[in-house]
Enzyme design. Structure first.
Site, short mmCIF file in Angstrom:
data_model
loop_
_atom_site.label_atom_id
_atom_site.label_comp_id
_atom_site.label_asym_id
_atom_site.label_seq_id
_atom_site.Cartn_x
_atom_site.Cartn_y
_atom_site.Cartn_z
N HIS A 188 -82.37 19.87 -51.96
CA HIS A 188 -83.15 20.53 -53.11
C HIS A 188 -83.81 18.27 -53.29
CE1 HIS A 188 -82.41 24.87 -53.27
NE2 HIS A 188 -83.46 24.59 -53.97
N CYS A 506 -92.73 31.11 -49.37
CA CYS A 506 -92.22 29.58 -50.43
C CYS A 506 -91.59 28.64 -50.41
CB CYS A 506 -92.04 30.16 -52.39
SG CYS A 506 -89.84 31.13 -52.26
#
Ligand code: PEP
Ligand code: MG
Length: 557
Positions: A188, A506
């Protein structure tokens, strides 16, 4: 001049001075011989820190939900455990070392004993004891979370690891680069760095010792290279290189207002991946066709850093703002994907002490076992649905039952909102991430139960080839082009087409040119990526011919 190699987490060149952000988690506990006369004051410091920590956790009792309350109560019981505190006292009185060292030693011994029993419940208590007494010791040592407010603009930030909300704050402030020990290309932190266009190199060993605070440094994130104390010639070359890159990027700006179209006229929709309201503004400015993935866990993380579980109203405002910023373009908001690599630093949240968090009670599993948290989010989402073109997406599904159970909760939420006269759009599309092999292989069954698919290639790759997306050691094995991953993608696309539902991608795979060609060749027409990549990908697609991309995809077994 000294060179260090890492992995390239976000491209670009950064030049500046290092700002070291020390992490409490890895803080050293000093081991010091003490005099008899110092013993009493050491104990008093421990008692005072114990009291402060108890007050801190007691204050959380008012804000936590039921689940959190029970965890906080466990913490308070641990802090009041007279037997354990007696053991610390005995050890302290029969040794000549400082109190912080003794507490740390006893706490680790106690945690190791609990872990050795091999029982999951006790292993969790071991993590709790480390956590709660760790806080006591850090308070005694005066360790505080880094003051990021003092990081000068244009710095190169170096840290062992960072919380996503800390990183977002730094990126918004305008730093010139990020260097971390931890994190893979699909982590992330890497995704965030790419979103904000901050060059980043991860996997730098012993970062604080290797790269001193305030030293001059160049990051060549395109080559995963860090140059400490560059000589004049190197600095000159990189300054020129940086200017050229900036010029190239400014040329790409011409694509912002254009549609993404291949050389032979196939239109591709390019959406943005975001994690906050501010990033929706970036997405809009970068010419996204909408939001393809709003990772809502970042909202939860930010609130958790204040010790809070995000409430319905705050979520409602964030979702409505994103929908309004996107002015009627589609906005896909994903429900909470907590756990695994996405740790929410709050009592009761998943992944803190599970033996195997990536396979644990995370994402949709956590939401379904915590319907209070899940329903709060669903209420906020449906209430926001009147502010734009919302689509709701569920993460990490593995079983059809999960979507059925979610629909049941959605019915309850609808009934509640109706009873409260709160407006919402009942026909808001409900879709799922295809990011586990189980979901990909049964994509035909899932397609019959939902309105759209979005393929999450980061997790799909991780789970299909059993390689941790965050682990630097195994990074060379992480390949979205592995035939097993591509077969899953092919089957998912075919299942979506068969059922007549839209499918997008995505995961990071969609923003890498060599893998994007394969995806388009396989039939993908909707992709979602970091907003800063959109113009570059539009430029790339404008040079590509569909038949050639199909040929590439056809060579895949
Ligand atoms: C994915 O897994 O590919 C994905 C897009 O979700 P995340 O990166 O948030 O896990
Ligand atoms: Mg995922």
């Amino acid at each position: 001049m000294k060179l260090f190699n890492g992995i390239s987490a976000a491209p670009g060149i950064g030049i500046g001075k290092i700002f070291t952000v020390s992490s409490i988690k890895n803080a050293q506990i000093p081991k010091i011989l003490i005099q008899e006369a110092e013993r009493n004051s050491g104990w008093l410091r421990f008692e005072s820190s114990l009291q402060l920590t108890k007050e801190y956790f007691s204050s959380l009792l008012n804000t936590s939900n039921k689940e959190q309350q029970s965890v906080v109560q466990t913490y308070l019981l641990m802090l009041e455990d007279t037997e354990f505190i007696g053991q610390i006292k005995h050890e302290y009185e029969t040794n000549s070392f400082n109190i912080e060292f003794i507490i740390d030693k006893k706490v680790h011994e106690s945690a190791d004993q609990l872990k050795a029993i091999g029982d999951t419940y006790l292993a969790e208590r071991a993590a709790d004891i480390l956590d709660v007494y760790g806080r006591v010791v850090h308070t005694m040592l005066g360790y505080k979370s880094a003051d990021l407010g003092s990081v000068p603009e244009g710095s190169i930030v170096a840290a062992h690891s960072l919380q996503p909300s800390q990183a977002m704050m730094l990126f918004q402030k305008g730093i010139d680069g990020l260097l971390l020990c931890e994190g893979g290309v699909s982590s992330h932190m890497a995704i965030l760095a790419r979103t904000y266009g901050v060059p980043a190199v991860f996997g730098i060993d012993k970062i604080e010792a290797s790269l001193p605070h305030e030293a001059e440094v160049i990051i060549d994130a395109n080559k995963a290279l860090v140059i400490l104390d560059p000589d004049l010639e190197t600095k000159k070359q990189y300054t020129q290189h940086k200017t050229e890159t900036e010029q190239r990027l400014s040329k790409l700006a011409a694509f912002i207002t254009k549609k993404a179209v291949t050389k032979d006229g196939t239109v591709i929709q390019i959406f943005a991946n975001i994690g906050s309201v501010e990033e929706a503004e970036i997405a809009e400015k970068e010419g996204a066709d909408g939001i393809g993935l709003f990772r809502t866990e970042f909202l939860f993380m930010s609130a958790a850093e204040q010790g809070l579980l995000i409430d319905e109203e705050t979520q409602y405002k964030a979702y409505s703002s994103v929908l309004e910023i996107m002015k009627g373009k589609p906005v896909t908001i994903r429900t909470l994907d907590a756990g695994g690599d996405k740790v929410i630093p709050l009592a009761g949240m998943p992944g803190r002490s599970e033996k195997n968090p990536l396979l644990g009670n995370r994402a949709i599993r956590f939401c379904l076992t915590h319907p209070d948290i899940f329903k709060t989010q669903l209420r906020a989402l449906y209430r926001s649905s009147v502010h734009g073109k919302l689509k709701i997406m569920l993460p990490l599904l593995t079983d059809i039952e999960q979507i059925k159970k979610t629909k049941k909760l959605i019915h309850e939420v609808h009934a509640e909102l109706e009873a409260e006269n709160k407006p919402f759009n009942k026909t808001t599309p409900l879709g799922i991430m295809i990011e586990t092999p189980a979901a990909a292989i049964t994509a035909d069954l899932f397609a019959a139960q939902c309105d759209f698919f979005s393929i999450g290639t980061n997790d799909l790759t991780q789970y299909t080839i059993s390689v941790d997306r965050d682990n630097i050691e195994t990074a060379p094995l992480f390949s979205e082009m592995h035939p097993a991953v591509l077969r899953m993608i092919r089957y998912t696309i075919a299942s979506a087409h068969q059922a007549g539902i839209p499918v997008s991608v995505c995961g990071e795979m969609a923003s890498r040119t060599e893998s994007l060609e394969v995806l388009i060749g396989l039939g993908v027409r909707n992709i979602s990526m970091s907003p800063k990549k959109i113009s570059e990908i539009k430029a790339f697609l404008s040079q590509k011919v569909l038949s050639e991309m199909k040929e590439i995809a056809d060579t895949i077994q």
